[in-house]
Design a protein around this motif. Structure first.
Motif, mmCIF file in Angstrom:
data_model
loop_
_atom_site.group_PDB
_atom_site.id
_atom_site.type_symbol
_atom_site.label_atom_id
_atom_site.label_comp_id
_atom_site.label_asym_id
_atom_site.label_seq_id
_atom_site.Cartn_x
_atom_site.Cartn_y
_atom_site.Cartn_z
ATOM 1 N N HIS A 36 0.742 -1.074 0.018
ATOM 2 C CA HIS A 36 -0.165 -0.052 -0.043
ATOM 3 C C HIS A 36 0.862 1.034 -0.134
ATOM 4 O O HIS A 36 1.728 1.357 0.918
ATOM 5 N N GLY A 37 0.674 1.982 -0.934
ATOM 6 C CA GLY A 37 1.460 2.958 -1.068
ATOM 7 C C GLY A 37 1.302 4.349 -0.044
ATOM 8 O O GLY A 37 0.174 4.747 0.096
ATOM 9 N N TYR A 38 2.479 4.760 0.446
ATOM 10 C CA TYR A 38 2.639 5.930 1.521
ATOM 11 C C TYR A 38 3.161 7.372 0.985
ATOM 12 O O TYR A 38 2.683 8.368 1.365
ATOM 13 N N ALA A 39 4.145 6.926 -0.160
ATOM 14 C CA ALA A 39 4.810 8.242 -0.542
ATOM 15 C C ALA A 39 5.580 7.751 -1.942
ATOM 16 O O ALA A 39 5.854 6.792 -2.235
ATOM 17 N N VAL A 40 5.443 9.038 -2.760
ATOM 18 C CA VAL A 40 6.081 8.810 -4.178
ATOM 19 C C VAL A 40 6.871 10.086 -4.378
ATOM 20 O O VAL A 40 6.571 11.216 -4.043
ATOM 21 N N GLU A 41 7.945 9.578 -5.095
ATOM 22 C CA GLU A 41 8.764 10.984 -5.490
ATOM 23 C C GLU A 41 9.370 10.904 -6.599
ATOM 24 O O GLU A 41 10.332 9.635 -7.040
ATOM 25 N N PHE A 42 9.435 11.534 -7.620
ATOM 26 C CA PHE A 42 10.243 11.819 -8.902
ATOM 27 C C PHE A 42 11.658 12.006 -8.377
ATOM 28 O O PHE A 42 12.019 12.753 -7.572
ATOM 29 N N GLU A 62 -10.074 11.706 -9.789
ATOM 30 C CA GLU A 62 -10.809 10.790 -9.008
ATOM 31 C C GLU A 62 -10.369 9.356 -9.532
ATOM 32 O O GLU A 62 -11.042 8.851 -10.409
ATOM 33 N N HIS A 63 -8.961 8.799 -9.408
ATOM 34 C CA HIS A 63 -8.870 7.390 -10.041
ATOM 35 C C HIS A 63 -8.153 6.622 -9.163
ATOM 36 O O HIS A 63 -7.654 5.619 -9.393
ATOM 37 N N HIS A 64 -8.484 6.613 -7.682
ATOM 38 C CA HIS A 64 -8.137 5.795 -6.751
ATOM 39 C C HIS A 64 -9.374 5.267 -6.042
ATOM 40 O O HIS A 64 -10.380 5.893 -5.723
ATOM 41 N N THR A 65 -9.077 4.162 -5.320
ATOM 42 C CA THR A 65 -10.250 3.445 -4.750
ATOM 43 C C THR A 65 -10.093 3.235 -3.187
ATOM 44 O O THR A 65 -10.720 2.479 -2.281
ATOM 45 N N GLU A 66 -8.923 4.067 -2.767
ATOM 46 C CA GLU A 66 -8.533 3.677 -1.471
ATOM 47 C C GLU A 66 -7.594 5.254 -1.140
ATOM 48 O O GLU A 66 -7.613 6.206 -1.899
ATOM 49 N N ASP A 121 -4.810 1.506 -2.341
ATOM 50 C CA ASP A 121 -5.212 0.482 -3.440
ATOM 51 C C ASP A 121 -4.049 -0.238 -4.254
ATOM 52 O O ASP A 121 -4.460 -0.748 -5.022
ATOM 53 N N GLU A 122 -2.995 -0.227 -3.989
ATOM 54 C CA GLU A 122 -1.889 -0.874 -4.394
ATOM 55 C C GLU A 122 -1.568 -0.397 -5.566
ATOM 56 O O GLU A 122 -0.822 -1.083 -6.603
ATOM 57 N N THR A 123 -1.620 0.910 -5.873
ATOM 58 C CA THR A 123 -1.238 1.452 -7.309
ATOM 59 C C THR A 123 -0.342 2.776 -7.133
ATOM 60 O O THR A 123 -0.623 3.434 -6.429
ATOM 61 N N VAL A 124 0.733 2.847 -8.190
ATOM 62 C CA VAL A 124 1.265 4.141 -8.485
ATOM 63 C C VAL A 124 0.727 4.476 -9.803
ATOM 64 O O VAL A 124 0.680 3.766 -10.823
ATOM 65 N N LYS A 125 0.205 5.867 -9.841
ATOM 66 C CA LYS A 125 -0.266 6.368 -11.242
ATOM 67 C C LYS A 125 0.550 7.630 -11.560
ATOM 68 O O LYS A 125 0.889 8.564 -10.748
ATOM 69 N N ILE A 126 0.975 7.717 -12.729
ATOM 70 C CA ILE A 126 1.477 9.137 -13.175
ATOM 71 C C ILE A 126 0.707 9.555 -14.340
ATOM 72 O O ILE A 126 0.108 8.855 -15.173
ATOM 73 N N TYR A 127 0.298 10.655 -14.463
ATOM 74 C CA TYR A 127 -0.474 11.381 -15.267
ATOM 75 C C TYR A 127 -0.428 12.875 -15.271
ATOM 76 O O TYR A 127 0.500 13.508 -14.678
ATOM 77 N N SER A 128 -0.923 13.466 -16.634
ATOM 78 C CA SER A 128 -0.816 14.922 -16.655
ATOM 79 C C SER A 128 -2.270 15.470 -16.507
ATOM 80 O O SER A 128 -3.078 15.289 -17.668
ATOM 81 N N PRO A 129 -2.662 16.037 -15.519
ATOM 82 C CA PRO A 129 -3.930 16.532 -15.427
ATOM 83 C C PRO A 129 -4.293 17.706 -16.485
ATOM 84 O O PRO A 129 -3.235 18.551 -16.636
ATOM 85 N N SER A 130 -5.718 17.888 -16.904
ATOM 86 C CA SER A 130 -5.691 18.794 -17.867
ATOM 87 C C SER A 130 -5.585 20.370 -17.442
ATOM 88 O O SER A 130 -4.896 20.944 -18.151
ATOM 89 N N SER A 131 -5.549 20.577 -16.286
ATOM 90 C CA SER A 131 -5.481 21.887 -15.676
ATOM 91 C C SER A 131 -4.190 22.402 -15.578
ATOM 92 O O SER A 131 -3.779 23.542 -15.505
#
Length: 332
Positions: free
Chosen positions: A27-33, A292-296, A317-327
């Motif tokens: 379960h993810g707690y922190a992420v850093e580039f 809104e793309h996580h379930t936890e 929810d056991e996932t890491v996601k990388i994305y570019s929000p439209s804003s």
């Protein structure tokens, strides 16, 4: 109104607009580039929601085909935060529930290079100084202390006491050498000077536990806090009697806040309400977008220094996601 860095294009390799990586049983707690390697990022994760079990440092590579595992390292207790070294592109520091910090070399598939164990309870925050001439790490713990570490020394070089509750977040100023902020369950934000550790600036920032804080990259006097009261508040150190902005929209505790490295008035927050929200506090309607793309519980959040507009997050929810929000996708 124009702001520093708000009109930057993506640079480097062409990346997909969104990609996900699964962390089975973690379960993810922190992420850093990585501040050095454009395609690399890391996630601190824990087994059994961090309540029991071990932890895993997951180092990932992104490419035009998605996110791939580069290397992973296990620790015997949950990992709650991480920070990349500012002087070695392969080195990471993590912190864990057993009161220790671990220094890892990501090109060596073995155990940690060093382990520091002085905190007496969970270490929930760790950060590497970004100011020139310093190579210092700060950690914040549930034992109500923050500690300063020099990676060339095998023990802490200073302990900061004063908080009357759990320390959830410790973040170096990107502007002022030897200065960091801490956020605590005692409802205060504190600003510390390593040269005068007994004399912090104390800001009663919320009437609730404060789980996160961050410094503006463009204004040395501006910080943001996020708290269990579901709000974000901005603080100008020149006048701490009241916030300079307050942001409302989350429906559960704000778990992490981050200022944009490219736009002075933009910041992001993630929450136990499963969302990431993007704000511009200079606008009359400051909420730009809700993701809104996580379930936890969404616990980890970061913005890429190499690809403006790109965000990474992680959740229970056991996932890491990388994305570019439209804003955040801004044309030059």
């Amino acid at each position: 109104m124009s702001h520093p860095g708000c009109g930057s294009n993506n640079i480097g390799m062409k990346l997909p607009m969104a990609a996900a990586f699964r962390l089975p049983g973690r379960h993810g707690y922190a992420v850093e580039f990585s501040p050095y390697l454009p395609g690399r990022l890391a996630c601190a994760a824990s087994q059994y929601y961090g309540i029991a079990g071990c932890g895993t440092l997951v180092v990932l590579e992104q490419s035009d085909t998605g996110i791939h595992l580069f290397r992973s390292f296990d620790w015997n207790d949950g990992l709650f935060d991480l920070t990349w070294s500012e002087n070695n592109e392969h080195v990471l520091v993590t912190c864990s529930g057993d009161g220790s910090l671990q220094i890892w070399d990501t090109i060596q598939p073995t155990g940690p290079l060093q382990v520091y164990k002085e905190h007496t309870q969970e270490v929930y925050s760790v950060d590497w100084s970004q100011t020139r001439g310093e190579q210092l790490i700060v950690s914040g713990s549930w034992d109500q202390t923050a500690k300063l570490w020099d990676p060339t020394v095998g023990q802490s070089i200073c302990t900061f006491k004063g908080h009357e509750g759990v320390i959830y977040s410790t973040i170096w100023s990107p502007h002022i050498p030897g200065c960091f902020a801490s956020a605590s369950g005692d409802q205060t934000l504190r600003i510390w000077d390593a040269k005068a550790p007994r004399l912090p600036v104390v800001i009663p920032a919320h009437q609730a536990e404060i789980l996160s804080c961050d410094w503006c990259k463009y204004d040395q006097n501006l910080l943001v806090t996020g708290a269990v009261d579901c709000s974000l508040k901005g603080w100008d150190l020149r006048n701490i009697r009241q916030p300079v902005f307050s942001l409302f929209g989350h429906t559960y505790a704000v778990r992490r806040v981050k200022f944009s490295p490219f736009c002075a008035t933009v910041l992001l927050s993630c929450s136990y309400d499963f969302t990431v929200r993007i704000w511009d506090f200079s606008k009359l309607d400051p909420l730009l977008e809700t993701v809104e793309h996580h379930t936890e519980f969404t616990c980890g959040l970061d913005l890429s220094l190499h690809h403006p507009g790109q965000v990474a997050d992680c959740a229970w929810d056991e996932t890491v996601k990388i994305y570019s929000p439209s804003s955040l996708v801004i044309s030059a």
